[in-house]
Design an enzyme around this catalytic site. Structure first.
Site, mmCIF file in Angstrom:
data_model
loop_
_atom_site.group_PDB
_atom_site.id
_atom_site.type_symbol
_atom_site.label_atom_id
_atom_site.label_comp_id
_atom_site.label_asym_id
_atom_site.label_seq_id
_atom_site.Cartn_x
_atom_site.Cartn_y
_atom_site.Cartn_z
ATOM 1 C CB CYS A 57 -19.620 0.474 -15.177
ATOM 2 S SG CYS A 57 -19.406 0.827 -13.423
ATOM 3 C CD GLU A 115 -2.981 -0.754 -0.127
ATOM 4 O OE1 GLU A 115 -3.148 0.414 -0.537
ATOM 5 O OE2 GLU A 115 -3.497 -1.735 -0.689
ATOM 6 C CB CYS A 175 -20.405 4.237 -18.592
ATOM 7 S SG CYS A 175 -19.545 5.668 -17.862
ATOM 8 C CB CYS A 182 -23.079 5.318 -12.060
ATOM 9 S SG CYS A 182 -21.907 6.685 -12.246
#
Length: 360
Positions: free
Chosen positions: A225, A58, A222, A231
DNA sequence: TTCCAGGCCC
DNA sequence: GGGCCTGGAA
């Protein structure tokens, strides 16, 4: 003071809250299912729930792309297999292993964090996001990532990718340059968490994967998605307009001269101050103008330094133009605090990327 | 060649 | 709110 004729938005709620709460179960369900089927599972740091390994990945992944991190991650683990071996190492060696990754304060904080884990936590990382966030270099988002991946904690991440995913999902109209608006988005991120802790690793990874793939900054996909239809920005056909960030960068230019001194195959390096650009790294002596460099060169040799092609290097807030001048010395000299380093030993010194390239 | 993304610290 | 570094996209 104006009279209060209408309810004033408070610090803890706003008009979006109801919408977000209604969205939450479906969003988490779809994201988790998508991650399990289409997300990334083969990355080395995904093969473990060891907080040391997850933490290391990370920190490296902050501001750094996966493909770049892969090699560094494996080399780091080979040299520092446990948090104790890292804590016991010298900072100079940690910096040398970090060279080329950039943002070198991450390496200093990494080392400081490892020592805190060794000295204050008995060699084991703490198991909550709140405790993790107290360690050097671990902020709110990174703490949450570690805690959700390793300990199933229900806690939200909000890195740059996730700001984009959630900013679009909610068509979030706040300007994220404002800390108040960012705080609002953090609250929505928490509302969206899945109910079950067992779903947290897939959910957190799903947010990261979606932001890194379909929900890209430009030309988001999109149609593919998993949260298409949920969304709001996609429904309006304006995904690319979110998130909103007004902060604009003021860039300046800095021009400096770099003196490359060489003597019998050794190169003169000076360690940079502990703060500022390339903090603690090793570099060639820098001068603000050519006259100063020439004055120094004249004091060391009768010949003039040879001009090399300019090096362009960009930082966040300025474009840096570096003019290298190379001078081979007949007689050895000590131009000041620094070290004559043999080419074969360069790898043991942390060099900024453009210098590594210049010397390499 | 220029532009831009990116999390934490002070 | 400004500073940090690099790689990759435009």
């Amino acid at each position: 003071m104006p009279t209060l004729s209408a309810p004033t938005p408070t610090a803890t709620t706003d008009a979006l809250d109801t919408t977000v709460a209604a969205l939450a179960p479906d969003f988490a369900l779809r994201l988790v299912a998508w991650q399990r089927q289409h997300g990334r599972h083969a990355l080395p740091w995904q093969q473990t729930r060891d907080p040391y390994r997850v933490w290391l990945s990370e920190i490296m992944l902050q501001q750094t792309q996966v493909t770049t991190v892969l090699g560094y991650y494996q080399r780091f683990l080979a040299r520092f297999p446990t948090v104790r071996t890292l804590a016991d190492a010298h900072l100079d060696e940690v910096l040398a292993m970090w060279q080329g990754l950039g943002y070198y304060s991450r390496a200093r904080n990494l080392h400081r964090c490892a020592q805190a884990v060794r000295d204050q936590h008995g060699g084991e990382f703490p198991r909550t996001a709140a405790q993790l966030a107290e360690l050097s270099g671990i902020g709110r988002s990174t703490a949450a990532a570690i805690a959700s991946f390793c300990f199933d904690e229900r806690v939200a991440i909000l890195d740059g990718n996730v700001k984009r995913v959630l900013g679009r999902l909610l068509a979030f109209d706040g300007d994220l340059a404002s800390s108040a608006q960012e705080k609002r988005l953090w609250r929505h991120a928490e509302t969206l968490l899945p109910a079950a802790g067992a779903d947290m690793p897939s959910y957190t990874q799903g947010l990261m994967d979606l932001g890194a793939s379909l929900c890209a900054t430009r030309s988001p996909q999109c149609l593919l998605c998993p949260v298409q239809g949920l969304c709001e920005a996609q429904r309006r056909g304006v995904a690319e307009q979110f998130p909103i960030k007004t902060r604009k960068l003021k860039r300046s230019r800095r021009e400096q001269w770099w003196l490359w001194l060489e003597h019998e195959g050794r190169i003169w390096l000076e360690q940079r101050p502990a703060t500022g650009v390339w903090a603690g790294l090793w570099s060639l002596p820098l001068f603000d103008d050519e006259a100063q460099l020439l004055a120094q060169a004249q004091a060391l040799a009768a010949t003039a330094p040879e001009p090399l092609p300019r090096v362009d290097h960009a930082l966040t807030h300025f474009d840096w133009v570096l003019h290298p001048r190379r001078l081979v010395l007949e007689r050895r000299a000590e131009p000041g605090p620094g070290a004559w380093v043999a080419r074969d030993d360069l790898a043991r010194y942390a060099l900024p990327a453009p210098l590594k390239k210049l010397l390499g």
